[in-house]
Design an enzyme around this catalytic site. Structure first.
Site, PDB file in Angstrom:
ATOM      1  N   SER A 181      92.843  12.939  27.278  1.00 37.56           N
ATOM      2  CA  SER A 181      92.757  11.579  27.741  1.00 37.56           C
ATOM      3  C   SER A 181      91.328  11.065  27.957  1.00 37.56           C
ATOM      4  CB  SER A 181      93.527  11.454  29.062  1.00 37.56           C
ATOM      5  OG  SER A 181      92.931  12.270  30.059  1.00 37.56           O
TER       6      SER A 181
ATOM      7  N   SER B 154      92.340  17.574  28.542  1.00 38.19           N
ATOM      8  CA  SER B 154      91.707  16.262  28.367  1.00 38.19           C
ATOM      9  C   SER B 154      90.197  16.247  28.285  1.00 38.19           C
ATOM     10  CB  SER B 154      92.133  15.331  29.489  1.00 38.19           C
ATOM     11  OG  SER B 154      93.378  14.793  29.183  1.00 38.19           O
TER      12      SER B 154
ATOM     13  N   LYS C  31      84.324   9.067  33.805  1.00 37.48           N
ATOM     14  CA  LYS C  31      85.688   8.652  33.455  1.00 37.48           C
ATOM     15  C   LYS C  31      86.286   7.784  34.562  1.00 37.48           C
ATOM     16  CE  LYS C  31      90.115  10.823  32.073  1.00 37.48           C
ATOM     17  NZ  LYS C  31      90.807  12.116  31.859  1.00 37.48           N
TER      18      LYS C  31
HETATM   19  N1  GLN Z   1      97.290  15.728  26.639  1.00 38.50           N
HETATM   20  C1  GLN Z   1      97.635  16.249  27.918  1.00 38.50           C
HETATM   21  C2  GLN Z   1      98.624  15.328  28.607  1.00 38.50           C
HETATM   22  O1  GLN Z   1      98.876  14.320  28.070  1.00 38.50           O
HETATM   23  C3  GLN Z   1      96.413  16.482  28.739  1.00 38.50           C
HETATM   24  C4  GLN Z   1      96.098  15.441  29.732  1.00 38.50           C
HETATM   25  C5  GLN Z   1      94.951  15.809  30.641  1.00 38.50           C
HETATM   26  O2  GLN Z   1      94.374  16.887  30.540  1.00 38.50           O
HETATM   27  N2  GLN Z   1      94.662  14.904  31.557  1.00 38.50           N
HETATM   28  O3  GLN Z   1      99.117  15.620  29.651  1.00 38.50           O
END
Ligand code: GLN
Length: 479
Positions: free
Chosen positions: A152, A176, A77
């Site tokens: 994400s 995420s 990532k």
């Molecule tokens: N959907 C969550 C957020 O937007 C998770 C993001 C993450 O785990 N980086 O914060």
């Protein structure tokens, strides 16, 4: 034709001379080229990966291979530093930036002879649940291209889903890794907080962030965890406890597990009834297999998403203050009147809409007049939740939940309604608030054709038992 099923199978094919690292890398490069429209990769290190594969093939022929990840092709990532390679967090503010050192996790993978093939698309600064908030354009779900892959770490999920690498790394601050794994029908694992060093991981919310693993099976997950886990002098929040030999201890004699589930979570109005029924059915069959499965009251369901968003945006507003255009990254070219004007223009141009929204929200909840009303209260909820979860784990080995309330969203479905998107994190943020390990296992298929997962969580430091249990669940998968 090159076919991948697991790291151990691949490595035995290598030793028996049935394939080579070059063949593997060439295969993935072809697959990546054929699926460019999915937009999973933001950079592919073609020449470098091929050269490394060649080197590894020679080493192996000379009997000089030592790496436990010999020839394993990995995607990473775009929030994890890999020296000399682009690192942008899918943000305009880091366009053109190259990492000047490697994350501890990356160093450990490379030391074991892994091949990093490229960097993967994600939501900007890992903020989002759809992988639509990215400067590189949205990632598509390979199972249904009209749907999002989740976020994400959407690129990391699709890379494994579509066979564009063997395993990949993501980061999980509030789901995420698990949520995109759920949307894409693969395994997504978030270790407990501190299990893998965060050194070299771009900070979103430092007290929540963890590097996580995407794979198609538990032995691969266990091996990667075993290699990346462990204390690190460069990260004071990394656990000092030595990790277990996860990959060697997956098979144990079957014992009945004590499994908890929350009726408040499963009967929550936001949960798709088909997902609810699938989880209840699986709980029922676990009971029939001799495990102790019991409902536990959990009255914090409605408080966890708000407290997650208060705390993470607060941390983000502080973490992201370093992107000021002075030393690196995007810098405005407009005329400026003074330093503050320079910061304003640089940051307004560099950050996307969602990131700006969160910086503003985080700054607000930390501001003098509102600190106690929001930040302090959210800290209290976090403490309450952590204590409650610890108590549950006195009596249970695992908690089972859905990973997400619905299957993969349609593209664009949630972009105009951030609150609806935040609320969909209801089942994943709990593990990050409490710092416990959690995993999404691809066990089910919805009538709409999409795959979805079951989420299991274990107590802090108990990655080994969680992986064993997951291995069992996946091997005995029913559908
Ligand atoms: N959907 C969550 C957020 O937007 C998770 C993001 C993450 O785990 N980086 O914060």
């Amino acid at each position: 034709m090159f076919v991948y099923s697991s790291i151990s199978h691949y490595q035995s094919q290598l030793t028996q001379g049935h394939t080579t690292c070059v063949e593997a890398v060439e295969h993935y490069l072809r697959q990546i080229a054929a699926t460019r429209h999915l937009n999973a990769y933001v950079a592919v290190y073609e020449a470098e990966a091929l050269a490394r594969a060649k080197e590894l093939d020679t080493l192996r022929k000379e009997g000089k291979t030592t790496g436990r990840l010999h020839g394993v092709v990995i995607g990473v990532k775009d929030v994890i530093s890999h020296e000399g390679h682009p690192l942008t967090a899918a943000s305009g503010i880091l366009q053109g930036f190259e990492a000047i050192y490697s994350a501890t996790a990356i160093k450990k993978l490379l030391d074991e002879e892994a091949i990093i093939i490229g960097s993967l698309n994600c939501d900007e600064f890992a903020m989002g649940s759809t992988n639509e908030h990215t400067v590189y354009g949205p990632v598509l779900n390979a199972d249904d291209e009209s749907r999002v892959p989740g976020g994400s770490s959407g690129g990391s999920a699709v890379a494994v889903q579509a066979g564009l690498c063997m395993v990949s790394l993501g980061s999980d601050t509030g789901g995420s890794v698990r949520q995109p794994a759920d949307f894409c029908g693969i395994v997504g694992f978030k270790p407990g907080y501190g299990r893998i060093s965060r050194y070299g991981l771009i900070a979103y919310a430092s007290s929540f962030d963890q590097i996580g693993i995407f794979s198609t099976n538990i032995p691969d997950t266990a091996l990667l965890l075993e290699i990346m886990a462990g204390p690190d002098v460069a990260d004071s929040t990394a656990s000092r406890q030595q990790p277990d030999a996860y990959s060697k201890e997956l098979d144990t004699p079957k014992t009945p597990y004590r499994i908890a589930y929350f009726p408040e979570a499963l009967d929550h109005p936001s949960l798709d009834p088909e997902i609810r029924d699938a989880i209840y059915k699986r709980l029922e069959s676990l009971k029939n297999e001799g495990h102790h499965v019991q409902p536990v009251n959990f009255d914090l369901m409605d408080y966890i998403v708000p407290s997650y968003y208060v705390l993470t945006t607060a941390e983000a507003s502080s973490n992201l203050s370093r992107y000021d255009g002075v030393r690196y990254g995007h810098r405005t070219e407009k005329p400026v009147t003074d330093l503050v004007d320079f910061y304003k223009k640089t940051r307004s141009e560099g950050f996307g809409k969602e990131v700006k929204r969160r910086i503003m929200l985080g700054t607000f909840v930390l501001s003098a007049g509102y600190y106690d009303a929001y930040f302090t209260r959210a800290q209290k909820v976090r403490k309450l939740l952590t204590t409650k979860i610890e108590l549950i784990f006195n009596d249970f080995d695992f908690i089972i939940l859905p990973t997400a309330p619905t299957t993969a969203f349609r593209r664009g479905e949630k972009t105009e309604d951030p609150i609806a998107m935040y609320l969909a994190d209801i089942y994943t943020v709990m593990a990050n608030l409490a710092g416990i390990p959690a995993i999404s296992l691809p066990l089910f298929r919805h009538n709409n054709g999409m795959r979805f997962g079951l989420q299991a969580m274990a107590s802090r430091q108990n990655e080994l038992s969680l992986l064993r249990f997951s291995h069992e669940l996946l091997t005995n998968r029913e559908n």
